[in-house]
Design an enzyme around this catalytic site. Structure first.
Site, PDB file in Angstrom:
ATOM      1  N   GLY A  34       0.844  -1.212   0.000  1.00  8.36           N
ATOM      2  CA  GLY A  34       0.000   0.000   0.000  1.00  8.36           C
ATOM      3  C   GLY A  34       0.870   1.249   0.000  1.00  8.36           C
ATOM      4  N   HIS A  35       1.845   1.294   0.924  1.00  7.23           N
ATOM      5  CA  HIS A  35       2.769   2.433   0.962  1.00  7.23           C
ATOM      6  C   HIS A  35       3.545   2.539  -0.358  1.00  7.23           C
ATOM      7  CE1 HIS A  35       2.733   1.183   5.380  1.00  7.23           C
ATOM      8  NE2 HIS A  35       2.300   2.429   5.442  1.00  7.23           N
ATOM      9  N   ASP A 148      -7.364   5.392   4.484  1.00  7.56           N
ATOM     10  CA  ASP A 148      -7.628   6.287   5.616  1.00  7.56           C
ATOM     11  C   ASP A 148      -8.399   7.492   5.065  1.00  7.56           C
ATOM     12  OD1 ASP A 148      -5.904   4.935   7.782  1.00  7.56           O
ATOM     13  OD2 ASP A 148      -4.577   5.058   6.066  1.00  7.56           O
ATOM     14  N   VAL A 174      -4.833  -0.504  -1.545  1.00  5.53           N
ATOM     15  CA  VAL A 174      -4.259  -1.766  -2.022  1.00  5.53           C
ATOM     16  C   VAL A 174      -4.698  -2.879  -1.069  1.00  5.53           C
ATOM     17  CG1 VAL A 174      -2.112  -3.004  -2.506  1.00  5.53           C
ATOM     18  CG2 VAL A 174      -2.297  -0.573  -3.047  1.00  5.53           C
ATOM     19  N   SER A 183      -2.477  -3.311   5.842  1.00  4.61           N
ATOM     20  CA  SER A 183      -2.251  -2.419   6.972  1.00  4.61           C
ATOM     21  C   SER A 183      -1.103  -2.980   7.791  1.00  4.61           C
ATOM     22  CB  SER A 183      -3.515  -2.349   7.852  1.00  4.61           C
ATOM     23  OG  SER A 183      -3.190  -1.813   9.118  1.00  4.61           O
ATOM     24  N   SER A 184      -0.303  -2.065   8.349  1.00  5.21           N
ATOM     25  CA  SER A 184       0.801  -2.517   9.201  1.00  5.21           C
ATOM     26  C   SER A 184       0.262  -3.267  10.415  1.00  5.21           C
ATOM     27  CB  SER A 184       1.623  -1.317   9.670  1.00  5.21           C
ATOM     28  OG  SER A 184       1.948  -0.508   8.566  1.00  5.21           O
TER      29      SER A 184
HETATM   30  P1  AMP Z   1       0.722   4.820   7.790  1.00  8.95           P
HETATM   31  O1  AMP Z   1       2.144   4.355   7.717  1.00  8.95           O
HETATM   32  O2  AMP Z   1      -0.226   3.770   8.259  1.00  8.95           O
HETATM   33  O3  AMP Z   1       0.571   6.148   8.489  1.00  8.95           O
HETATM   34  O4  AMP Z   1       0.269   5.082   6.287  1.00  8.95           O
HETATM   35  C1  AMP Z   1       0.996   5.951   5.461  1.00  8.95           C
HETATM   36  C2  AMP Z   1       0.213   6.210   4.198  1.00  8.95           C
HETATM   37  O5  AMP Z   1      -0.017   4.980   3.519  1.00  8.95           O
HETATM   38  C3  AMP Z   1      -1.173   6.814   4.478  1.00  8.95           C
HETATM   39  O6  AMP Z   1      -1.449   7.815   3.510  1.00  8.95           O
HETATM   40  C4  AMP Z   1      -2.085   5.626   4.331  1.00  8.95           C
HETATM   41  O7  AMP Z   1      -3.408   5.985   3.960  1.00  8.95           O
HETATM   42  C5  AMP Z   1      -1.388   4.860   3.217  1.00  8.95           C
HETATM   43  N1  AMP Z   1      -1.817   3.462   3.216  1.00  8.95           N
HETATM   44  C6  AMP Z   1      -1.848   2.613   4.269  1.00  8.95           C
HETATM   45  N2  AMP Z   1      -2.377   1.414   3.905  1.00  8.95           N
HETATM   46  C7  AMP Z   1      -2.697   1.535   2.587  1.00  8.95           C
HETATM   47  C8  AMP Z   1      -3.275   0.654   1.623  1.00  8.95           C
HETATM   48  N3  AMP Z   1      -3.642  -0.591   1.938  1.00  8.95           N
HETATM   49  N4  AMP Z   1      -3.452   1.107   0.363  1.00  8.95           N
HETATM   50  C9  AMP Z   1      -3.083   2.368   0.019  1.00  8.95           C
HETATM   51  N5  AMP Z   1      -2.523   3.256   0.882  1.00  8.95           N
HETATM   52  C10 AMP Z   1      -2.331   2.832   2.145  1.00  8.95           C
END
Ligand code: AMP
Length: 283
Positions: A34-35, A148, A174, A183-184
């Site tokens: 996703g990232h 998000d 994704v 998701s992490s």
């Molecule tokens: P985080 O590390 O969880 O703060 O996420 C960093 C960025 O990655 C944020 O803009 C999230 O919305 C995006 N993100 C996290 N999971 C996904 C995913 N499955 N698909 C697309 N973007 C994601």
């Protein structure tokens, strides 16, 4: 690729990129596909791509997973480079917060429902750190995941209200093959919880099909149907299921305009969120 840990060096790099399209992807690390999709999209649209990795204590509540949140900087750096990043900006806590903050960026209203209601202070932590990062990195474009969706709406509103000179680029969610949004936090799920977690996306796509067939009389009817479907999985504990206007996230007056169906569901201690945009083509 550069790995930068201090703000001064980050500003120095940025000064060398004057006049270019600068794409920025803020993350908390533990990178997954996703990232990486955000980095890849930035790569195709921008001349320089900067990703930040910072587990931001301000956005975690006192009983949340700040301590146990996964930290894997070496692996993340390799993945970011593979996806096309030019810079990983990975500041320490003391670099970002040399002394306790007395200044915060608060977005009202839109932060008060959904995740904001169950995670008090979360969005203020997000908007404060994102403002700091925008000031340090000075991107022309910032990429955020629609997984998000409330966060995207909050940041878009902050950028508009405070005249940040940049464009927010929302990017699609994704998913795993079975539909679970990456998701992490998915790694916290037990085997049984992981088996039941795809119910979230199934419930969203089922609602989409039912809506298209005109099966719902009201948003309350739609939400109730989704709740019933999710509770067919015994480990799922619903926090919220809400259908709202998009992108304002206000109560719906009809089921024919663009809307977003959002949910947060707990499996044990793990809180998962997901959403789907519906009636996208209609205005
Ligand atoms: P985080 O590390 O969880 O703060 O996420 C960093 C960025 O990655 C944020 O803009 C999230 O919305 C995006 N993100 C996290 N999971 C996904 C995913 N499955 N698909 C697309 N973007 C994601």
């Amino acid at each position: 690729m550069h790995v930068i840990t201090d703000i001064e060096a980050m500003r120095h790099y940025r000064q060398g990129q004057e006049g270019k399209k600068i794409g920025f992807v803020p993350t908390m690390g533990a990178l997954h596909a996703g990232h990486l999709s955000l980095i890849e999209q930035a790569r195709t649209e921008c001349e320089a791509v900067i990703i930040s990795i910072f587990v931001n204590p301000l956005q975690f509540g006192p009983n949340e997973d700040f301590e146990k949140y996964p930290r894997e900087l070496k692996r993340d750096i390799a993945l970011a480079e593979g996806a096309g990043a030019d810079v990983v900006f990975a500041p320490t806590q003391t670099e970002m917060y040399p002394r306790p903050l007395v200044t915060q960026v608060v977005v009202a209203e839109i932060t008060e429902r959904l995740c904001g209601a169950s995670r008090p202070g979360h969005f203020t932590g997000v908007t404060t750190v994102v403002s700091k990062l925008f000031h340090i990195v000075q991107p022309t474009h910032a990429y955020f995941g629609l997984k998000d969706a409330q966060q995207v709406a909050v940041i878009e509103r902050m950028v508009e209200d405070l005249h940040f000179p940049l464009e927010i680029v929302p990017c699609p969610t994704v998913r795993e093959e079975d539909g679970l949004a990456l998701s992490s936090r998915n790694r916290y799920l037990s085997k049984q919880e992981r088996e039941q977690a795809p119910i979230l996306y199934q419930a969203l796509t089922r609602a989409e099909a039912n809506l298209l067939q005109g099966k719902y009389k009201s948003s309350a009817h739609l939400e109730e149907d989704v709740r019933t479907h999710i509770t067919s999985q015994p480990l799922a504990q619903i926090e919220y299921v809400e259908a709202l206007t998009y992108p304002d996230l206000t109560p719906l007056t009809d089921l024919h305009s663009p809307l977003i169906l959002l949910l947060a569901v707990r499996f044990g201690d793990t809180r998962l969120i997901d959403n789907i945009l519906l009636n996208k083509g209609e205005q």
